[in-house]
Write a protein that holds these residues in place. Structure first.
Motif, PDB file in Angstrom:
ATOM      1  N   ARG A  80       0.704  -1.249   0.363  1.00 53.97           N
ATOM      2  CA  ARG A  80       0.017  -0.051  -0.035  1.00 53.97           C
ATOM      3  C   ARG A  80       0.569   1.055   0.122  1.00 53.97           C
ATOM      4  NH1 ARG A  80      -5.476  -0.300   1.366  1.00 53.97           N
ATOM      5  NH2 ARG A  80      -5.301   1.787   2.305  1.00 53.97           N
ATOM      6  N   PHE A  81       1.854   1.279   0.744  1.00 55.04           N
ATOM      7  CA  PHE A  81       2.532   2.667   1.060  1.00 55.04           C
ATOM      8  C   PHE A  81       4.062   2.445   0.271  1.00 55.04           C
ATOM      9  CE2 PHE A  81      -0.178   2.250   4.549  1.00 55.04           C
ATOM     10  CZ  PHE A  81      -0.947   3.270   4.460  1.00 55.04           C
ATOM     11  N   GLY A  82       4.731   1.122  -0.191  1.00 61.35           N
ATOM     12  CA  GLY A  82       5.795   1.245  -0.906  1.00 61.35           C
ATOM     13  C   GLY A  82       6.786   0.454   0.143  1.00 61.35           C
ATOM     14  N   GLY A 205       2.866   0.544  -8.966  1.00 61.45           N
ATOM     15  CA  GLY A 205       1.791   0.055 -10.027  1.00 61.45           C
ATOM     16  C   GLY A 205       0.585  -0.024  -9.253  1.00 61.45           C
ATOM     17  N   ARG A 206      -0.012   0.857  -8.457  1.00 59.96           N
ATOM     18  CA  ARG A 206      -1.373   0.518  -7.871  1.00 59.96           C
ATOM     19  C   ARG A 206      -2.261   1.587  -8.370  1.00 59.96           C
ATOM     20  NH1 ARG A 206      -2.153  -1.981  -3.081  1.00 59.96           N
ATOM     21  NH2 ARG A 206      -3.807  -0.582  -2.443  1.00 59.96           N
ATOM     22  N   SER A 207      -3.538   0.990  -8.494  1.00 60.52           N
ATOM     23  CA  SER A 207      -4.492   2.218  -9.198  1.00 60.52           C
ATOM     24  C   SER A 207      -5.822   1.996  -8.215  1.00 60.52           C
ATOM     25  CB  SER A 207      -4.930   1.533 -10.548  1.00 60.52           C
ATOM     26  OG  SER A 207      -5.234   0.218 -10.440  1.00 60.52           O
ATOM     27  N   GLY A 208      -6.206   3.072  -8.040  1.00 55.03           N
ATOM     28  CA  GLY A 208      -7.577   3.118  -7.045  1.00 55.03           C
ATOM     29  C   GLY A 208      -7.234   3.088  -5.597  1.00 55.03           C
ATOM     30  N   GLY A 209      -8.019   3.453  -4.789  1.00 50.65           N
ATOM     31  CA  GLY A 209      -8.008   3.550  -3.392  1.00 50.65           C
ATOM     32  C   GLY A 209      -8.746   2.447  -2.624  1.00 50.65           C
ATOM     33  N   SER A 210      -8.262   1.023  -2.741  1.00 53.01           N
ATOM     34  CA  SER A 210      -8.701  -0.093  -2.009  1.00 53.01           C
ATOM     35  C   SER A 210      -8.662   0.108  -0.700  1.00 53.01           C
ATOM     36  CB  SER A 210      -8.115  -1.329  -2.608  1.00 53.01           C
ATOM     37  OG  SER A 210      -6.767  -1.239  -2.356  1.00 53.01           O
ATOM     38  N   VAL A 217      -7.405  -9.378   1.241  1.00 46.29           N
ATOM     39  CA  VAL A 217      -8.215 -10.262   0.661  1.00 46.29           C
ATOM     40  C   VAL A 217      -7.475 -10.635  -0.801  1.00 46.29           C
ATOM     41  CG1 VAL A 217     -10.322 -11.056  -0.493  1.00 46.29           C
ATOM     42  CG2 VAL A 217     -10.442  -9.968   1.715  1.00 46.29           C
ATOM     43  N   GLU A 218      -7.171  -9.523  -1.379  1.00 42.71           N
ATOM     44  CA  GLU A 218      -6.397  -9.741  -2.684  1.00 42.71           C
ATOM     45  C   GLU A 218      -5.239 -10.515  -2.596  1.00 42.71           C
ATOM     46  OE1 GLU A 218      -4.976  -7.076  -6.342  1.00 42.71           O
ATOM     47  OE2 GLU A 218      -4.996  -6.063  -4.447  1.00 42.71           O
ATOM     48  N   GLY A 219      -4.389 -10.251  -1.671  1.00 40.88           N
ATOM     49  CA  GLY A 219      -3.041 -10.964  -1.274  1.00 40.88           C
ATOM     50  C   GLY A 219      -3.343 -12.427  -1.181  1.00 40.88           C
ATOM     51  N   TRP A 220      -4.407 -12.641  -0.036  1.00 40.29           N
ATOM     52  CA  TRP A 220      -4.793 -13.883  -0.113  1.00 40.29           C
ATOM     53  C   TRP A 220      -5.332 -14.848  -1.508  1.00 40.29           C
ATOM     54  CZ3 TRP A 220      -4.049 -18.255   2.685  1.00 40.29           C
ATOM     55  CH2 TRP A 220      -4.853 -19.233   2.358  1.00 40.29           C
ATOM     56  N   ARG A 221      -5.953 -13.884  -2.301  1.00 42.47           N
ATOM     57  CA  ARG A 221      -6.520 -14.720  -3.642  1.00 42.47           C
ATOM     58  C   ARG A 221      -5.448 -14.649  -4.454  1.00 42.47           C
ATOM     59  NH1 ARG A 221      -9.418 -10.502  -5.072  1.00 42.47           N
ATOM     60  NH2 ARG A 221     -11.287 -10.871  -3.654  1.00 42.47           N
ATOM     61  N   GLU A 222      -4.391 -13.953  -4.624  1.00 41.45           N
ATOM     62  CA  GLU A 222      -3.207 -14.274  -5.386  1.00 41.45           C
ATOM     63  C   GLU A 222      -2.386 -15.440  -4.910  1.00 41.45           C
ATOM     64  OE1 GLU A 222      -2.291 -12.661  -8.101  1.00 41.45           O
ATOM     65  OE2 GLU A 222      -3.905 -11.230  -8.179  1.00 41.45           O
ATOM     66  N   PHE A 223      -2.273 -15.439  -3.641  1.00 41.55           N
ATOM     67  CA  PHE A 223      -1.681 -16.660  -3.150  1.00 41.55           C
ATOM     68  C   PHE A 223      -2.417 -17.924  -3.396  1.00 41.55           C
ATOM     69  CE2 PHE A 223      -0.987 -19.552   0.619  1.00 41.55           C
ATOM     70  CZ  PHE A 223       0.133 -19.668   0.769  1.00 41.55           C
TER      71      PHE A 223
END
Length: 411
Positions: A80-82, A205-210, A217-223
């Motif tokens: 999120r922050f680098g 390369g982040r887009s939007g403010g999730s 959840v996205e990290g878990w989905r990618e894993f």
């Protein structure tokens, strides 16, 4: 939906030994040196403060537990922050809290709760730092495998030198001084990271403010979307529980009680030397199927518990540990390189955090139950079971098509 990383090779990619990679290697080496010195310094300081072995156990647990509990959240924050920004913040936080701890030891005898709280904060800082290592490595090095091999060599050297350096410093100074010097290593690491030029402070390369929860959840989905990745972690949870965990407890205890502290030091040095050699081998060899080759190399680890179980002479046990170090170092480089070259950069911190947490979660359980089980079943049988787990883990990994069929990606 999970994404696949698109990798393109260009002739303008920088070589491995760029100024930024040297800065990153220096930061990582100095940070690892501090990590290796800290348990020795804390052990001496806590015992001198009068809290005994129980206090040492509480102190070391306070250092490790927040890392295991918070690393997944550290991965989210890193994305999120680098990664670079969070690593600098982590170094600054650890420098401050450890400096306060050193000051408390210097001024007198701190309360045990003060020691535990400060060490827990240092451990939390490490949880913020670690995900960034995976994220930054592929951004400062053209050849990720060589970079990981070099970093593994650095880790192995500091693992041997760190405790010895801390021990030597304790001979000529107080535990408070060693804790303070150790704190300075975080300052050096932070300065090196600040000087990096090819890695921006912000996220990649982040887009939007999730939201934070959505990122988690996205990290878990990618894993979860990568069968080869979660399969490796499941196998390693089993290996940590029945192999590595018990071996650390029973193997180390047996070496100290039956062979003596000097032999234990020799064996640990041999393990470090083997890990260095394994890193060099990993730099040289570039298998088409890295996880397949890495799984086969894990068989060498079986010599570690087996040598102790058979009661071999000290030089042969040292040799067994050295060969084991070669095998494990090679596996670690193959696995880390696969993660860093197959996972998209903008979720790499979170995915690495999930794999790190999964890889480590069962090790303390294996360490804790090994002692009571040894009383019932015996140390030698348990060490033999631990040795067999290397073959079981290898067989399981090779039986999974997604693992044995994963190809190397040049990056």
């Amino acid at each position: 939906m999970a994404r696949d990383l698109q990798v393109k090779e260009t002739s303008t990619d920088p070589p491995l030994w760029t100024a930024d990679f040297l800065l990153f290697l220096t930061a990582r080496t100095i940070s690892l040196l501090g990590d290796a010195m800290l348990p020795v310094a804390i052990t001496a300081a806590v015992i001198r403060a009068g809290y005994g072995t129980s206090g040492v156990g509480y102190a070391l647990a306070a250092l490790v537990a927040p890392f295991a509990a918070l690393i997944i959240f550290g991965g989210v924050l890193s994305d999120r922050f680098g990664a670079r920004r969070l690593m600098v913040v982590s170094d600054t936080v650890r420098l401050c809290f450890q400096a306060v701890l050193a000051l408390l030891f210097l001024l007198g005898t701190p309360q045990l709760w003060q020691i535990l709280v400060l060490l827990a904060l240092v451990g939390a800082g490490s949880a913020i730092f670690q995900p960034g290592v995976a994220s930054i490595t592929p951004r400062v090095a053209r050849d990720v495998q060589k970079a990981n091999g070099t970093l593994r060599i650095s880790e192995s050297v500091t693992a041997v030198i760190g405790p010895s350096l801390a021990g030597l410093l304790l001979v000529v100074s107080s535990p408070a001084t060693v804790v303070a010097l150790d704190a300075l290593t975080y300052g050096v690491s932070g300065v090196c990271l600040l000087l990096l030029r090819s890695v921006p402070m912000g996220p990649a390369g982040r887009s939007g403010g999730s939201s934070f929860r959505a990122d988690l959840v996205e990290g878990w989905r990618e894993f979860r979307a990568r069968t080869w990745l979660w399969s490796v972690i499941v196998v390693f949870m089993l290996w940590q529980l029945a192999g590595a965990g018990p071996t650390m407890t029973l193997g180390n205890s047996t070496l100290v009680t039956d062979y003596g502290a000097s032999t234990f030091g020799l064996v640990m040095s041999s393990l470090g030397a083997g890990s260095v050699l394994g890193g060099i081998v990993a730099i040289r060899l570039r298998p088409r199927y890295p996880l397949r080759a890495g799984a086969l190399s894990m068989i060498l680890w079986s010599l570690m518990p087996l040598g102790v179980a058979l009661g071999l002479p000290a030089p042969l046990i040292a040799g067994c540990y050295g060969v084991s170090g070669v095998g494990m170092a090679f596996w670690i480089v193959m696995f880390h390189t696969s993660v860093q070259t197959h996972i998209p950069q903008d979720v790499l911190g979170r995915v690495h955090a999930y794999d790190a947490a999964g890889s480590l979660v069962m090790k303390p359980v294996g360490q804790a139950v090994a002692g009571p089980l040894a009383v019932v079943a015996g140390t030698v049988p348990l060490l033999c079971v631990s040795a067999s787990m290397a073959f079981v883990a290898c067989a399981l990994l090779l039986a999974i098509p997604a693992v044995r069929g994963l190809k190397r990606v040049e990056r």
